[in-house]
Design an enzyme around this catalytic site. Structure first.
Site, PDB file in Angstrom:
ATOM      1  N   GLU A  90     -22.487 -11.759  -0.812  1.00 16.33           N
ATOM      2  CA  GLU A  90     -20.626 -12.337  -0.034  1.00 16.33           C
ATOM      3  C   GLU A  90     -20.838 -12.813   1.120  1.00 16.33           C
ATOM      4  O   GLU A  90     -21.101 -12.755   2.066  1.00 16.33           O
ATOM      5  CB  GLU A  90     -20.075 -10.504  -0.218  1.00 16.33           C
ATOM      6  CG  GLU A  90     -20.827  -9.769   0.746  1.00 16.33           C
ATOM      7  CD  GLU A  90     -19.858  -8.379   1.052  1.00 16.33           C
ATOM      8  OE1 GLU A  90     -19.804  -7.611   0.014  1.00 16.33           O
ATOM      9  OE2 GLU A  90     -19.206  -8.129   1.944  1.00 16.33           O
ATOM     10  N   CYS A 103     -18.895 -16.796   7.921  1.00 13.23           N
ATOM     11  CA  CYS A 103     -19.684 -15.758   7.978  1.00 13.23           C
ATOM     12  C   CYS A 103     -20.476 -15.569   6.692  1.00 13.23           C
ATOM     13  O   CYS A 103     -19.876 -15.513   5.644  1.00 13.23           O
ATOM     14  CB  CYS A 103     -19.998 -14.602   8.180  1.00 13.23           C
ATOM     15  SG  CYS A 103     -20.959 -13.696   8.321  1.00 13.23           S
ATOM     16  N   CYS A 110     -30.513  -6.569   1.234  1.00 12.96           N
ATOM     17  CA  CYS A 110     -31.595  -6.139   2.966  1.00 12.96           C
ATOM     18  C   CYS A 110     -32.944  -5.267   2.809  1.00 12.96           C
ATOM     19  O   CYS A 110     -32.662  -4.367   2.107  1.00 12.96           O
ATOM     20  CB  CYS A 110     -30.723  -5.715   4.398  1.00 12.96           C
ATOM     21  SG  CYS A 110     -31.944  -5.854   5.652  1.00 12.96           S
ATOM     22  N   CYS A 114     -30.996  -0.912   8.352  1.00 11.13           N
ATOM     23  CA  CYS A 114     -30.125  -0.493   9.624  1.00 11.13           C
ATOM     24  C   CYS A 114     -29.227   0.783   8.740  1.00 11.13           C
ATOM     25  O   CYS A 114     -28.622   1.007   8.182  1.00 11.13           O
ATOM     26  CB  CYS A 114     -28.834  -1.234  10.292  1.00 11.13           C
ATOM     27  SG  CYS A 114     -30.379  -2.503  11.086  1.00 11.13           S
ATOM     28  N   CYS A 117     -25.544   0.466   8.103  1.00 10.72           N
ATOM     29  CA  CYS A 117     -25.443  -1.331   7.715  1.00 10.72           C
ATOM     30  C   CYS A 117     -25.247  -0.955   6.347  1.00 10.72           C
ATOM     31  O   CYS A 117     -25.602  -0.439   5.914  1.00 10.72           O
ATOM     32  CB  CYS A 117     -25.836  -2.334   8.063  1.00 10.72           C
ATOM     33  SG  CYS A 117     -26.168  -3.379   7.529  1.00 10.72           S
ATOM     34  N   GLY A 157     -28.595  -9.666   4.903  1.00 13.60           N
ATOM     35  CA  GLY A 157     -29.317 -10.072   5.178  1.00 13.60           C
ATOM     36  C   GLY A 157     -30.182 -10.242   6.369  1.00 13.60           C
ATOM     37  O   GLY A 157     -29.174 -10.248   7.667  1.00 13.60           O
ATOM     38  N   CYS A 331     -20.055  -5.618   6.387  1.00 10.89           N
ATOM     39  CA  CYS A 331     -21.191  -6.030   5.929  1.00 10.89           C
ATOM     40  C   CYS A 331     -21.612  -5.354   4.294  1.00 10.89           C
ATOM     41  O   CYS A 331     -21.934  -4.762   3.763  1.00 10.89           O
ATOM     42  CB  CYS A 331     -22.849  -6.303   6.249  1.00 10.89           C
ATOM     43  SG  CYS A 331     -22.319  -7.831   8.009  1.00 10.89           S
TER      44      CYS A 331
END
Ligand code: SAH
Length: 346
Positions: A90, A103, A110, A114, A117, A157, A331
């Site tokens: 995305e 963005c 990823c 975190c 996230c 990512g 995200c």
């Protein structure tokens, strides 16, 4: 690199020569892909059929738009793209007075883990090719008919975990003869892979490096970001100092405020103490709630006070204006929802 849209103009020239073609064909091809944003050889009307045939086993990377969500509040557009192998990524278009900013994602998924996230929940699917990073921008510019002036690598990512492809992407993005976005209008955000930051410093690029800090000390940072177990804050800040010395570019720190975790007065003062003497700027972002996580965003007052406390100590901060709050904000949320849907349909 065999992917044609990830090749530099010099590499394309070599390819043309090896195919028995005139070198000027490289310039034509490059312009079709990176200026006219062509998605197939058919469109390239000034190339001979014989050349197109020779290139037919090298498809031009073209992302397919699967979904667009448009914010009714501020016109922010969130795109879901399908890659040629079926992976989804995305990207987001934000419209500011100073221009259109995109963005982009640097990886499908990823592996940084975190805690707050959404992009990392399913792990890393794969790295994106330089052309797949570029095409997020190209497809959005073609879709809206408006020039993209700023690019931030802050989607899903970790860009420094896909380092070689990132560097190639930056060169293709900012070189003359392509879409030609100024390095000064590019920001790359990292969770802090220290050795790569040193390498990047040597490139002496004029882009902005953003570093996701999110905590005033190692103990708190480790609770939010596994990468903090690998590199201490001291090592990270040292790398930031080095980056500034080499490039002259002020570092931006990202600080997502989580209620009761990293948003107190003490946190602000400790953070300011750590950052003293470093040429930097802090972006404050109330954490975006993610369904799978229990983090609560800091309230307005806590955010305001955090900024005031930093400024009292001489550290500049900006509270990031929230964009597209009515569409899947954080995200990786749109991609994740899509993957869940297709999973449940199987
Ligand atoms: N991997 C890179 C870039 C991608 S994330 C990095 O870590 O910097 C871009 C920024 O959004 C990072 O600062 C990241 O920590 C932050 N972020 C991710 N999820 C978030 C959420 N739910 N709320 C607020 N910020 C978030």
């Amino acid at each position: 690199m065999t992917d044609i849209k990830s090749m530099t103009s010099a590499e394309l020239r070599d390819l043309m020569v090896s195919l028995g073609e005139k070198p000027f064909r490289a310039k034509q091809l490059y312009e079709w892909m990176h200026q006219h944003l062509a998605v197939s050889y058919e469109e390239m009307s000034n190339l001979p059929k014989s050349l197109k045939e020779k290139l037919s086993d090298r498809p031009v990377t073209a992302l397919e738009i699967m979904d667009i969500q448009i914010s009714k509040i501020d016109g922010t557009r969130k795109y879901l793209f399908r890659l040629s192998d079926g992976n989804m990524i995305e990207s987001v278009l934000m419209k500011y007075r100073h221009g259109n900013s995109v963005c982009i994602s640097s990886q499908a998924g990823c592996r940084m883990g975190c805690r707050f996230c959404a992009s990392t929940i399913g792990g890393l699917a794969r790295n994106l090719l330089p052309s797949e990073m570029l095409d997020q921008i190209y497809r959005i510019q073609a879709d809206t008919g408006e020039r993209v002036s700023n690019v931030v690598v802050m989607g899903s990512g970790e860009p420094l975990d896909n380092y070689d492809n990132l560097l190639r992407f930056i060169h293709l993005l900012t070189e003359e003869g392509g879409i030609h976005i100024s390095q000064r209008n590019l920001t790359v955000s990292t969770c802090g892979i220290v050795p790569r930051m040193y390498e990047l410093a040597e490139e002496k690029l004029q882009m902005t490096l953003a570093v996701s800090l999110h905590a005033p000390n190692d103990e708190k940072r480790r609770r939010l970001m596994p990468i903090a177990n690998k590199y201490s804050m001291e090592e990270l800040l040292e790398a930031c100092r080095y980056y500034f010395e080499k490039t002259g570019r002020r570092i931006t720190f990202e600080y997502s405020l989580v209620s009761g975790v990293n948003d107190s007065r003490e946190d602000a003062l400790e953070l300011a103490g750590r950052l003293r003497g470093l040429n930097c700027h802090v972006n404050l972002i109330p954490v975006n709630p993610v369904r799978e996580r229990s983090f609560v965003r800091s309230g307005r007052d806590a955010v305001e006070n955090f900024k005031i406390n930093l400024e009292k100590c001489g550290i500049n901060g900006t509270i990031r204006r929230e964009m597209g709050s009515d569409i899947d904000g954080a995200c990786g949320q749109l991609r994740k929802r899509y993957m869940e849907k297709t999973e449940s349909e199987k």
